[in-house]
Design a protein around this motif. Structure first.
Motif, PDB file in Angstrom:
ATOM      1  N   ILE A  87       0.775  -1.261  -0.066  1.00  0.00           N
ATOM      2  CA  ILE A  87       0.032  -0.111  -0.006  1.00  0.00           C
ATOM      3  C   ILE A  87       0.789   1.292   0.014  1.00  0.00           C
ATOM      4  O   ILE A  87       1.678   1.438   1.055  1.00  0.00           O
ATOM      5  N   GLN A  88       0.809   1.888  -0.994  1.00  0.00           N
ATOM      6  CA  GLN A  88       1.457   3.417  -1.085  1.00  0.00           C
ATOM      7  C   GLN A  88       1.053   4.330  -0.493  1.00  0.00           C
ATOM      8  O   GLN A  88       1.820   5.098   0.315  1.00  0.00           O
ATOM      9  N   THR A  89      -0.039   4.670  -0.678  1.00  0.00           N
ATOM     10  CA  THR A  89      -0.889   5.648   0.193  1.00  0.00           C
ATOM     11  C   THR A  89      -2.049   5.172   0.635  1.00  0.00           C
ATOM     12  O   THR A  89      -3.123   4.536   0.132  1.00  0.00           O
ATOM     13  N   ALA A  90      -1.984   5.112   2.088  1.00  0.00           N
ATOM     14  CA  ALA A  90      -3.114   4.427   2.997  1.00  0.00           C
ATOM     15  C   ALA A  90      -4.308   5.465   2.821  1.00  0.00           C
ATOM     16  O   ALA A  90      -4.344   6.687   2.918  1.00  0.00           O
ATOM     17  N   THR A  91      -5.530   4.742   2.434  1.00  0.00           N
ATOM     18  CA  THR A  91      -6.866   5.469   2.618  1.00  0.00           C
ATOM     19  C   THR A  91      -7.670   4.541   3.766  1.00  0.00           C
ATOM     20  O   THR A  91      -7.448   3.874   4.319  1.00  0.00           O
ATOM     21  N   ALA A  92      -8.551   5.393   3.829  1.00  0.00           N
ATOM     22  CA  ALA A  92      -9.591   4.819   5.064  1.00  0.00           C
ATOM     23  C   ALA A  92     -10.102   3.597   4.706  1.00  0.00           C
ATOM     24  O   ALA A  92     -10.574   2.743   5.535  1.00  0.00           O
TER      25      ALA A  92
ATOM     26  N   ILE B 195      -5.098  -3.184   7.008  1.00  0.00           N
ATOM     27  CA  ILE B 195      -4.092  -2.890   7.971  1.00  0.00           C
ATOM     28  C   ILE B 195      -4.375  -3.588   9.248  1.00  0.00           C
ATOM     29  O   ILE B 195      -3.300  -3.882   9.579  1.00  0.00           O
ATOM     30  N   MET B 196      -5.250  -2.990   9.807  1.00  0.00           N
ATOM     31  CA  MET B 196      -5.431  -3.296  11.251  1.00  0.00           C
ATOM     32  C   MET B 196      -5.331  -4.888  11.502  1.00  0.00           C
ATOM     33  O   MET B 196      -4.871  -5.364  12.335  1.00  0.00           O
ATOM     34  N   LYS B 197      -6.099  -5.718  10.447  1.00  0.00           N
ATOM     35  CA  LYS B 197      -6.126  -7.027  10.612  1.00  0.00           C
ATOM     36  C   LYS B 197      -4.615  -7.732  10.707  1.00  0.00           C
ATOM     37  O   LYS B 197      -4.460  -8.683  11.468  1.00  0.00           O
ATOM     38  N   VAL B 198      -3.530  -7.207  10.080  1.00  0.00           N
ATOM     39  CA  VAL B 198      -2.374  -7.596  10.061  1.00  0.00           C
ATOM     40  C   VAL B 198      -1.429  -7.044  11.159  1.00  0.00           C
ATOM     41  O   VAL B 198      -0.577  -7.567  11.862  1.00  0.00           O
TER      42      VAL B 198
ATOM     43  N   LEU C 288      -3.633   4.326  21.119  1.00  0.00           N
ATOM     44  CA  LEU C 288      -2.385   5.073  20.428  1.00  0.00           C
ATOM     45  C   LEU C 288      -2.174   4.517  18.996  1.00  0.00           C
ATOM     46  O   LEU C 288      -1.798   5.267  18.124  1.00  0.00           O
ATOM     47  N   VAL C 289      -2.187   3.001  18.940  1.00  0.00           N
ATOM     48  CA  VAL C 289      -1.918   2.402  17.516  1.00  0.00           C
ATOM     49  C   VAL C 289      -3.206   3.078  16.715  1.00  0.00           C
ATOM     50  O   VAL C 289      -2.783   3.607  15.435  1.00  0.00           O
ATOM     51  N   ASN C 290      -4.337   3.073  16.951  1.00  0.00           N
ATOM     52  CA  ASN C 290      -5.232   3.613  16.261  1.00  0.00           C
ATOM     53  C   ASN C 290      -5.117   5.232  15.803  1.00  0.00           C
ATOM     54  O   ASN C 290      -5.327   5.595  14.444  1.00  0.00           O
ATOM     55  N   ARG C 291      -4.765   5.768  16.680  1.00  0.00           N
ATOM     56  CA  ARG C 291      -4.560   7.388  16.505  1.00  0.00           C
ATOM     57  C   ARG C 291      -3.450   7.525  15.663  1.00  0.00           C
ATOM     58  O   ARG C 291      -3.491   8.106  14.398  1.00  0.00           O
ATOM     59  N   VAL C 292      -2.376   6.851  15.738  1.00  0.00           N
ATOM     60  CA  VAL C 292      -1.266   6.685  14.769  1.00  0.00           C
ATOM     61  C   VAL C 292      -1.771   6.365  13.480  1.00  0.00           C
ATOM     62  O   VAL C 292      -1.127   7.180  12.387  1.00  0.00           O
ATOM     63  N   LEU C 293      -2.254   5.317  13.334  1.00  0.00           N
ATOM     64  CA  LEU C 293      -2.699   4.855  11.941  1.00  0.00           C
ATOM     65  C   LEU C 293      -3.689   5.965  11.218  1.00  0.00           C
ATOM     66  O   LEU C 293      -3.542   6.213  10.052  1.00  0.00           O
ATOM     67  N   THR C 294      -4.680   6.404  12.145  1.00  0.00           N
ATOM     68  CA  THR C 294      -5.615   7.458  11.564  1.00  0.00           C
ATOM     69  C   THR C 294      -4.805   8.592  11.047  1.00  0.00           C
ATOM     70  O   THR C 294      -5.156   9.298   9.947  1.00  0.00           O
ATOM     71  N   GLU C 295      -3.883   9.028  11.531  1.00  0.00           N
ATOM     72  CA  GLU C 295      -2.724  10.091  11.342  1.00  0.00           C
ATOM     73  C   GLU C 295      -2.504   9.984   9.747  1.00  0.00           C
ATOM     74  O   GLU C 295      -2.134  10.978   9.181  1.00  0.00           O
ATOM     75  N   LEU C 296      -2.069   8.627   9.380  1.00  0.00           N
ATOM     76  CA  LEU C 296      -1.720   8.300   8.185  1.00  0.00           C
ATOM     77  C   LEU C 296      -2.440   8.751   6.981  1.00  0.00           C
ATOM     78  O   LEU C 296      -2.396   8.993   5.892  1.00  0.00           O
TER      79      LEU C 296
END
Length: 148
Positions: A111-116, A122-125, A138-146
């Motif tokens: 995945i080059q550019t992560a989308t919602a 992503i979370m599954k892995v 914190l994991v969710n927040r960091v991932l959402t920032e991307l």
């Protein structure tokens, strides 16, 4: 040596030191671990032991946040429990370490550019890799920032 043995030894030391508040906190934690072990009907894995301790820390935090300020004794007791329990869990990953794991997962999933839309995949892995090592919020927040 399992966490139960380690905590039991720490409790015995607290009794020798006549540190009743610490002994009481360790006793509660030991009871929670033993109850989980009884429910499972076999020895707990290190991951399961850590999950129980994290759960107890979370409960202590909730007690602190929901207790009125004029109940200082309850708040002090919950803070002591939280501090004592924190001695027995591994250090949690910080934002930078979480970001590194997320980037590795993105590379792995190509995945080059992560989308919602990609978040679930992503979370599954990602979550099995950071479970017990990082705070889920914190994991969710960091991932959402991307995604932004």
């Amino acid at each position: 040596m399992s966490k139960i043995d380690t905590i039991r030894a720490a409790m015995m030391q607290a009794m020798k030191d006549k540190d009743k508040p610490r002994k009481d906190a360790l006793s509660l934690l030991l009871a929670a671990l033993k109850n989980k072990q009884i429910d499972k009907r076999e020895e707990l894995t290190e991951e399961e032991e850590n999950a129980v301790i994290f759960h107890e820390i979370k409960q202590a935090k909730e007690t602190i946040s929901t207790t009125p300020e004029d109940h200082e004794e309850i708040i002090r007791e919950a803070e002591l429990r939280m501090n004592v329990y924190s001695e027995f869990v591994p250090k949690l990953m910080n934002e930078e370490e979480i970001r590194e794991v997320i980037m590795a997962v993105l590379d792995e999933l190509e995945i080059q550019t992560a989308t919602a839309k990609d978040k679930g995949r992503i979370m599954k892995v990602l979550m099995p890799r950071v479970k017990g090592k990082a705070d889920g919020g914190l994991v969710n927040r960091v991932l959402t920032e991307l995604f932004v």
